[in-house]
Scaffold this motif. Sequence first.
Motif, PDB file in Angstrom:
ATOM      1  N   PHE A 175      36.381  38.227  39.514  1.00  0.00           N
ATOM      2  CA  PHE A 175      35.476  39.115  39.392  1.00  0.00           C
ATOM      3  C   PHE A 175      34.915  39.343  38.122  1.00  0.00           C
ATOM      4  CE2 PHE A 175      34.358  43.774  38.590  1.00  0.00           C
ATOM      5  CZ  PHE A 175      33.148  43.930  39.641  1.00  0.00           C
ATOM      6  N   THR A 176      35.912  39.552  37.405  1.00  0.00           N
ATOM      7  CA  THR A 176      35.473  39.816  35.885  1.00  0.00           C
ATOM      8  C   THR A 176      34.606  38.452  35.123  1.00  0.00           C
ATOM      9  OG1 THR A 176      37.849  39.196  35.046  1.00  0.00           O
ATOM     10  CG2 THR A 176      37.393  41.461  35.511  1.00  0.00           C
ATOM     11  N   ARG A 177      35.261  37.525  35.646  1.00  0.00           N
ATOM     12  CA  ARG A 177      34.509  36.034  35.059  1.00  0.00           C
ATOM     13  C   ARG A 177      32.966  36.152  35.270  1.00  0.00           C
ATOM     14  NH1 ARG A 177      39.214  31.874  36.756  1.00  0.00           N
ATOM     15  NH2 ARG A 177      40.158  31.908  34.372  1.00  0.00           N
ATOM     16  N   GLY A 178      32.631  36.882  36.380  1.00  0.00           N
ATOM     17  CA  GLY A 178      31.124  37.039  36.531  1.00  0.00           C
ATOM     18  C   GLY A 178      30.535  37.706  35.349  1.00  0.00           C
ATOM     19  N   TYR A 179      31.007  38.661  34.523  1.00  0.00           N
ATOM     20  CA  TYR A 179      30.629  39.471  33.449  1.00  0.00           C
ATOM     21  C   TYR A 179      30.830  38.666  32.171  1.00  0.00           C
ATOM     22  CZ  TYR A 179      30.055  42.890  37.049  1.00  0.00           C
ATOM     23  OH  TYR A 179      29.673  43.730  38.099  1.00  0.00           O
ATOM     24  N   VAL A 211      45.202  40.237  41.917  1.00  0.00           N
ATOM     25  CA  VAL A 211      45.061  40.033  40.537  1.00  0.00           C
ATOM     26  C   VAL A 211      44.169  38.805  40.140  1.00  0.00           C
ATOM     27  CG1 VAL A 211      46.149  39.260  38.333  1.00  0.00           C
ATOM     28  CG2 VAL A 211      47.283  40.859  39.912  1.00  0.00           C
ATOM     29  N   ALA A 212      44.253  37.622  40.899  1.00  0.00           N
ATOM     30  CA  ALA A 212      43.392  36.391  41.210  1.00  0.00           C
ATOM     31  C   ALA A 212      41.931  36.929  41.331  1.00  0.00           C
ATOM     32  CB  ALA A 212      43.943  35.356  41.922  1.00  0.00           C
ATOM     33  N   LYS A 213      41.903  37.682  42.335  1.00  0.00           N
ATOM     34  CA  LYS A 213      40.320  38.336  42.505  1.00  0.00           C
ATOM     35  C   LYS A 213      39.741  39.189  41.502  1.00  0.00           C
ATOM     36  CE  LYS A 213      41.261  38.598  47.602  1.00  0.00           C
ATOM     37  NZ  LYS A 213      41.591  39.410  48.847  1.00  0.00           N
ATOM     38  N   PHE A 214      40.544  39.945  40.929  1.00  0.00           N
ATOM     39  CA  PHE A 214      40.218  40.648  39.712  1.00  0.00           C
ATOM     40  C   PHE A 214      39.673  39.903  38.452  1.00  0.00           C
ATOM     41  CE2 PHE A 214      40.817  42.923  35.823  1.00  0.00           C
ATOM     42  CZ  PHE A 214      39.730  43.888  35.771  1.00  0.00           C
ATOM     43  N   ILE A 215      40.690  38.703  38.379  1.00  0.00           N
ATOM     44  CA  ILE A 215      39.997  37.698  37.373  1.00  0.00           C
ATOM     45  C   ILE A 215      38.881  36.913  37.562  1.00  0.00           C
ATOM     46  CG2 ILE A 215      40.847  35.665  36.076  1.00  0.00           C
ATOM     47  CD1 ILE A 215      43.739  36.698  36.475  1.00  0.00           C
TER      48      ILE A 215
END
Length: 75
Positions: free
Chosen positions: A68-72, A62-66
């Motif tokens: 990852f999405t912060r890059g957008y 979940v932390a990795k997904f968050i």
Amino acid sequence: VILYSNQIHAIKELVANGSASTVFFRGVVAPVDGIVEIPFEEPIIVKLDLIWNKNHHLHSDVAKFIDFTRGYQPE
């Protein structure tokens, strides 16, 4: 809306056998799924927000997904 489901596989099966149609985000359906993609003529802009309890432990995926999405995020 006749049916709502978060089971993507079940939705794709209904579409593939001709029982339903749906709107998916691009990338959810692969060409090998046997489903035809017809894009909207005017793109639909979708704003999504992620929320989570800051006092709760996040699993690593979940932390990795968050992260990852912060890059957008828009500048």
